[in-house]
Design a protein around this motif. Structure first.
Motif, PDB file in Angstrom:
ATOM      1  N   ALA A  53       0.961  -1.150  -0.044  1.00 26.29           N
ATOM      2  CA  ALA A  53      -0.016  -0.177  -0.042  1.00 26.29           C
ATOM      3  C   ALA A  53       0.758   1.251  -0.196  1.00 26.29           C
ATOM      4  CB  ALA A  53      -0.901  -0.108   1.066  1.00 26.29           C
ATOM      5  N   VAL A  54       0.364   2.639  -0.383  1.00 28.95           N
ATOM      6  CA  VAL A  54       1.013   3.668  -0.324  1.00 28.95           C
ATOM      7  C   VAL A  54       1.335   3.980   1.090  1.00 28.95           C
ATOM      8  CG1 VAL A  54       0.812   6.094  -0.692  1.00 28.95           C
ATOM      9  CG2 VAL A  54      -0.140   4.390  -2.397  1.00 28.95           C
ATOM     10  N   ALA A  55       2.540   4.342   1.491  1.00 32.57           N
ATOM     11  CA  ALA A  55       2.874   4.575   2.819  1.00 32.57           C
ATOM     12  C   ALA A  55       2.462   6.020   3.184  1.00 32.57           C
ATOM     13  CB  ALA A  55       4.458   4.478   3.080  1.00 32.57           C
ATOM     14  N   THR A  56       2.323   6.273   4.353  1.00 33.45           N
ATOM     15  CA  THR A  56       1.717   7.762   4.792  1.00 33.45           C
ATOM     16  C   THR A  56       2.701   8.128   5.673  1.00 33.45           C
ATOM     17  OG1 THR A  56       0.209   6.807   6.265  1.00 33.45           O
ATOM     18  CG2 THR A  56      -0.608   7.461   4.211  1.00 33.45           C
ATOM     19  N   SER A  57       3.527   7.245   6.369  1.00 40.94           N
ATOM     20  CA  SER A  57       4.660   7.607   7.254  1.00 40.94           C
ATOM     21  C   SER A  57       5.540   6.432   7.456  1.00 40.94           C
ATOM     22  CB  SER A  57       4.069   7.969   8.652  1.00 40.94           C
ATOM     23  OG  SER A  57       3.684   6.911   9.360  1.00 40.94           O
ATOM     24  N   SER A  58       7.024   6.737   7.829  1.00 39.11           N
ATOM     25  CA  SER A  58       7.941   5.687   7.747  1.00 39.11           C
ATOM     26  C   SER A  58       8.734   6.082   8.920  1.00 39.11           C
ATOM     27  CB  SER A  58       8.672   5.747   6.395  1.00 39.11           C
ATOM     28  OG  SER A  58       9.158   6.840   6.298  1.00 39.11           O
ATOM     29  N   THR A  70       3.739   2.868   7.416  1.00 40.76           N
ATOM     30  CA  THR A  70       2.465   2.927   7.706  1.00 40.76           C
ATOM     31  C   THR A  70       1.690   3.291   6.718  1.00 40.76           C
ATOM     32  OG1 THR A  70       3.016   3.468   9.893  1.00 40.76           O
ATOM     33  CG2 THR A  70       1.010   3.643   9.415  1.00 40.76           C
ATOM     34  N   SER A  71       0.705   2.808   6.350  1.00 38.03           N
ATOM     35  CA  SER A  71      -0.332   3.073   5.470  1.00 38.03           C
ATOM     36  C   SER A  71      -1.689   3.875   5.984  1.00 38.03           C
ATOM     37  CB  SER A  71      -0.855   1.895   4.504  1.00 38.03           C
ATOM     38  OG  SER A  71      -1.649   0.893   5.553  1.00 38.03           O
ATOM     39  N   ALA A  72      -2.496   4.482   5.147  1.00 41.11           N
ATOM     40  CA  ALA A  72      -3.337   5.285   5.485  1.00 41.11           C
ATOM     41  C   ALA A  72      -4.293   4.545   6.413  1.00 41.11           C
ATOM     42  CB  ALA A  72      -4.083   5.874   4.339  1.00 41.11           C
ATOM     43  N   ASP A  73      -4.917   3.300   6.181  1.00 41.34           N
ATOM     44  CA  ASP A  73      -5.413   2.433   7.165  1.00 41.34           C
ATOM     45  C   ASP A  73      -4.787   2.090   8.448  1.00 41.34           C
ATOM     46  OD1 ASP A  73      -3.915   0.348   6.505  1.00 41.34           O
ATOM     47  OD2 ASP A  73      -5.339  -0.685   5.169  1.00 41.34           O
ATOM     48  N   GLY A  74      -3.655   2.397   8.547  1.00 41.32           N
ATOM     49  CA  GLY A  74      -2.927   2.095   9.905  1.00 41.32           C
ATOM     50  C   GLY A  74      -2.214   0.811   9.873  1.00 41.32           C
ATOM     51  N   SER A  97      -4.385   7.013  10.439  1.00 35.54           N
ATOM     52  CA  SER A  97      -3.024   7.242  11.138  1.00 35.54           C
ATOM     53  C   SER A  97      -2.295   8.094  10.580  1.00 35.54           C
ATOM     54  CB  SER A  97      -2.576   5.527  10.703  1.00 35.54           C
ATOM     55  OG  SER A  97      -1.137   5.338  11.405  1.00 35.54           O
ATOM     56  N   HIS A  98      -1.426   8.647  11.520  1.00 32.00           N
ATOM     57  CA  HIS A  98      -0.478   9.801  11.024  1.00 32.00           C
ATOM     58  C   HIS A  98       0.764   9.327  11.252  1.00 32.00           C
ATOM     59  CE1 HIS A  98      -3.734  12.466  10.608  1.00 32.00           C
ATOM     60  NE2 HIS A  98      -4.348  11.963  11.817  1.00 32.00           N
ATOM     61  N   ALA A  99       1.380   8.545  12.453  1.00 31.46           N
ATOM     62  CA  ALA A  99       2.862   8.084  12.571  1.00 31.46           C
ATOM     63  C   ALA A  99       2.713   7.128  13.141  1.00 31.46           C
ATOM     64  CB  ALA A  99       3.351   9.438  13.313  1.00 31.46           C
ATOM     65  N   THR A 100       4.166   6.589  13.196  1.00 26.92           N
ATOM     66  CA  THR A 100       4.258   5.077  13.790  1.00 26.92           C
ATOM     67  C   THR A 100       5.937   5.296  13.987  1.00 26.92           C
ATOM     68  OG1 THR A 100       2.933   3.811  12.251  1.00 26.92           O
ATOM     69  CG2 THR A 100       4.590   2.800  13.542  1.00 26.92           C
ATOM     70  N   CYS A 101       6.022   4.623  15.267  1.00 30.47           N
ATOM     71  CA  CYS A 101       7.430   4.370  15.849  1.00 30.47           C
ATOM     72  C   CYS A 101       7.666   3.097  16.657  1.00 30.47           C
ATOM     73  CB  CYS A 101       7.961   5.764  16.501  1.00 30.47           C
ATOM     74  SG  CYS A 101       7.184   5.811  18.232  1.00 30.47           S
ATOM     75  N   PRO A 102       8.911   2.722  16.808  1.00 33.70           N
ATOM     76  CA  PRO A 102       8.951   1.585  17.729  1.00 33.70           C
ATOM     77  C   PRO A 102       8.828   1.858  19.241  1.00 33.70           C
ATOM     78  CG  PRO A 102      11.220   2.261  16.812  1.00 33.70           C
ATOM     79  CD  PRO A 102       9.959   3.275  16.153  1.00 33.70           C
TER      80      PRO A 102
END
Length: 122
Positions: A53-58, A70-74, A97-102
């Motif tokens: 999927a298209v990544a919205t954040s990395s 992370t894709s738009a669907d979380g 979803s807007h952002a992801t981190c470990p």
């Protein structure tokens, strides 16, 4: 103006080496670049990976060997840079979803739902 996402990571060994992951809007791929960390050296292409999927954040996980996309669907995918293997890391969310981190031994996700901003741990 640039509208994609960029994630940066330094190598855990402390030698100053860095990686950059760049995603572009509406594209299902991630471009990876590497830098030695030495002054005067250039950023060099290190690879490109297609995603589901298209990544919205990395963001890079600790040590810089895994990239969380992370894709738009979380949903979150984990890209293991040494092997290029892509595996699911977290399921979709019912929120934007807007952002992801470990986080510890899992993943923290920032999302917006009907009640406003929310933090999800997986």
């Amino acid at each position: 103006p640039f509208r994609g996402t960029v994630a940066l990571s330094r190598a855990a060994e402390g030698d100053g080496a860095m990686h950059a992951a760049i995603t572009f809007p509406k594209e299902r791929s991630v471009a990876i670049f590497a830098h030695t960390g030495r002054g005067g050296d250039s950023w060099l292409p290190a690879g490109e990976v297609r995603t589901r999927a298209v990544a919205t954040s990395s963001s890079f996980a600790a040590g810089g060997k895994d990239l969380l996309l992370t894709s738009a669907d979380g949903a979150v995918a984990r890209l293991h840079l040494p092997t290029g293997e892509v595996a699911p890391a977290a399921a979709t969310l019912a929120h934007q979803s807007h952002a992801t981190c470990p986080y510890a031994n899992g993943i923290a996700r920032l999302a917006t739902g009907p009640q406003g901003p929310a933090l999800f741990l997986a």
